[in-house]
Design a protein around this motif. Structure first.
Motif, short mmCIF file in Angstrom:
data_model
loop_
_atom_site.label_atom_id
_atom_site.label_comp_id
_atom_site.label_asym_id
_atom_site.label_seq_id
_atom_site.Cartn_x
_atom_site.Cartn_y
_atom_site.Cartn_z
N VAL A 321 0.83 -1.21 0.00
CA VAL A 321 0.00 0.00 0.00
C VAL A 321 0.86 1.25 0.00
N CYS A 322 1.73 1.39 1.01
CA CYS A 322 2.56 2.59 1.10
C CYS A 322 3.89 2.45 0.38
N GLY A 323 4.42 1.23 0.33
CA GLY A 323 5.69 1.01 -0.35
C GLY A 323 6.90 1.48 0.41
N HIS A 324 6.73 1.95 1.64
CA HIS A 324 7.86 2.47 2.42
C HIS A 324 8.23 1.55 3.57
N CYS A 325 7.25 1.07 4.30
CA CYS A 325 7.51 0.24 5.48
C CYS A 325 7.60 -1.24 5.09
N GLN A 326 8.21 -2.02 5.95
CA GLN A 326 8.32 -3.46 5.73
C GLN A 326 7.00 -4.14 6.11
N ALA A 327 6.61 -5.13 5.32
CA ALA A 327 5.35 -5.83 5.56
C ALA A 327 5.41 -6.60 6.87
N GLN A 328 4.30 -6.57 7.59
CA GLN A 328 4.18 -7.28 8.85
C GLN A 328 3.02 -8.27 8.86
N TYR A 329 2.13 -8.14 7.86
CA TYR A 329 0.97 -9.03 7.78
C TYR A 329 0.75 -9.43 6.32
N ILE A 330 0.03 -10.53 6.15
CA ILE A 330 -0.37 -11.02 4.83
C ILE A 330 -1.89 -11.05 4.79
N VAL A 331 -2.48 -10.37 3.81
CA VAL A 331 -3.92 -10.31 3.64
C VAL A 331 -4.30 -11.17 2.43
N GLN A 332 -5.23 -12.08 2.63
CA GLN A 332 -5.69 -12.97 1.57
C GLN A 332 -7.21 -12.88 1.44
N ASN A 333 -7.70 -13.19 0.20
CA ASN A 333 -9.14 -13.24 -0.09
C ASN A 333 -9.85 -11.95 0.32
N SER A 334 -9.21 -10.83 0.03
CA SER A 334 -9.78 -9.54 0.38
C SER A 334 -10.61 -9.00 -0.79
#
Length: 386
Positions: A321-334
């Motif tokens: 989404v932001c492209g700046h911070c490191q991912a901490q969660y994985i969203v599926q089937n959204s």
């Protein structure tokens, strides 16, 4: 297992036997110390105090006198052409006003930066900084311990009929022969030990009801070494051993307790793949790449072992989404994302999927895990036959 995965090295190393053999070589008959200095060599050769005789022996065993008619001829290298890189001439200040000169300078700068970036891509692992030891803290004696180098690889998802590439290096540890297997197990870093990794969209701030499992085993040579320190630990190998009893190509498999086994008790083949399994189905291939005597140049503090020698560079996944911070969660089937799965950071998750702590839309949420990313990537790849 050797009937299925044929070993390239037939010799089976028994660590305690190897240590005894090395000690016998280091302490010949009549010597109570390691042959290290010239005086020790003179004493071992039977010419103690006779310097002239010792000099004759040294001249007779000079490597320069060794030759064979089968030696490959080596032509002496005489460089006759030396290429020099032309010296760069600084651009005059007046010339920088021209647009063509500005473009050339920008192109050269971008080219140099691109070469730097390409080189950095191949630095796939890093070595840990080794701090100098204090002699007063050294409690290990060189040549009295065996040092084993254990290399772990990243877990992967296997599919029947799918060609596998080379395993990806993850960690390398140095361990002592007198240490227990549990000491290495407690030092291994794996993302699967920091769960939970089940669906948490409804209660992502609630701590897990059950702590991560501490069960696991090392499978080395023909024996399962299970971690049974806690009463809640499970014997993961029992199902495998029952299955192996029905297989004709697999021989007898043994089982022992990990907390009662030292590395000196092991038998293995150098470079032959072994298995470390924990957290249910997280499997790591590993090999014992070297087994040698502890040298004076090694770390001589027992408290610093197992020693993490090197590790693979972590692959950072930026937030989608932001492209700046490191991912901490994985969203599926959204129903709110244009791609699935989506890797998202904490701030974007709160602002895009929650309002006043309430879930918005339909989606499944999982904690960030490199293992889950690899499984998702590999599930999209077409399977290739052998």
């Amino acid at each position: 297992m050797e009937n299925i995965y044929c070993p390239k090295i037939e010799k089976v190393v028994a660590v305690w036997d190897a240590l005894a053999e090395f000690q016998k070589e280091l302490h010949p008959e009549g010597l109570s110390r390691i042959v290290d200095t010239d005086a020790d060599i003179m004493e071992a050769a039977g010419c103690a105090g006779n310097t002239a005789e010792f000099d004759k022996i040294l001249q007779s065993v000079d490597v320069g006198q060794l030759s064979s008619p089968k030696d490959m001829p080596v032509r002496t290298f005489a460089p006759h052409r030396i290429s020099h890189k032309p010296k760069a001439i600084s651009t005059p200040n007046k010339a920088t006003r021209f647009l063509c000169v500005q473009r050339v300078n920008a192109r050269e700068t971008a080219k140099d930066q691109r070469n730097v970036d390409v080189k950095l891509r191949y630095k796939t692992h890093k070595y840990t900084a080794r701090k100098p030891d204090s002699d007063s803290c050294n409690d290990l004696v060189p040549f009295q311990e065996m040092l084993l180098m254990v290399r772990f690889y990243e877990p992967f998802k296997y599919k029947p009929g799918r060609r596998l590439g080379h395993p990806k290096f993850n960690l390398e540890y140095h361990v002592l022969s007198s240490q227990y297997l549990t000491e290495l197990k407690d030092s291994i870093f794996c993302h699967c030990d920091y769960g939970p990794y089940y669906e948490i969209s409804e209660n992502r701030t609630t701590p897990p009801e059950e702590p991560p499992s501490k069960s696991g085993f090392f499978f080395i040579h023909d024996t399962f070494y299970n971690d049974m320190r806690d009463e809640a630990n499970q014997d993961y190998s029992s199902v495998i051993r029952k299955w192996a009893e029905r297989q004709s190509l697999i021989g007898e498999l043994n089982s022992q307790r990990m907390e009662q086994t030292r590395f000196g008790d092991l038998k293995f083949r150098i470079g032959y793949p072994q298995v470390y399994q924990h957290q249910g189905n997280c499997e790591h291939l590993f090999v014992i790449s070297e087994c040698r005597l502890l040298a004076p140049s090694d770390i001589l503090m027992r408290s610093r072992y197992p020693w993490l020698n090197c590790y693979s560079s972590a692959r950072d996944i930026p937030c989608n989404v932001c492209g700046h911070c490191q991912a901490q969660y994985i969203v599926q089937n959204s129903n709110r994302h244009i791609f699935d799965p989506a890797y998202i950071c904490e701030n974007c998750l709160d602002s895009y999927h929650y309002k006043d702590g309430q879930k918005l839309g339909e989606f499944e949420l999982f904690k960030f895990s490199l293992m889950m990313i690899r499984n998702n990537e590999e599930s999209d790849e077409p399977s290739t036959s052998q």
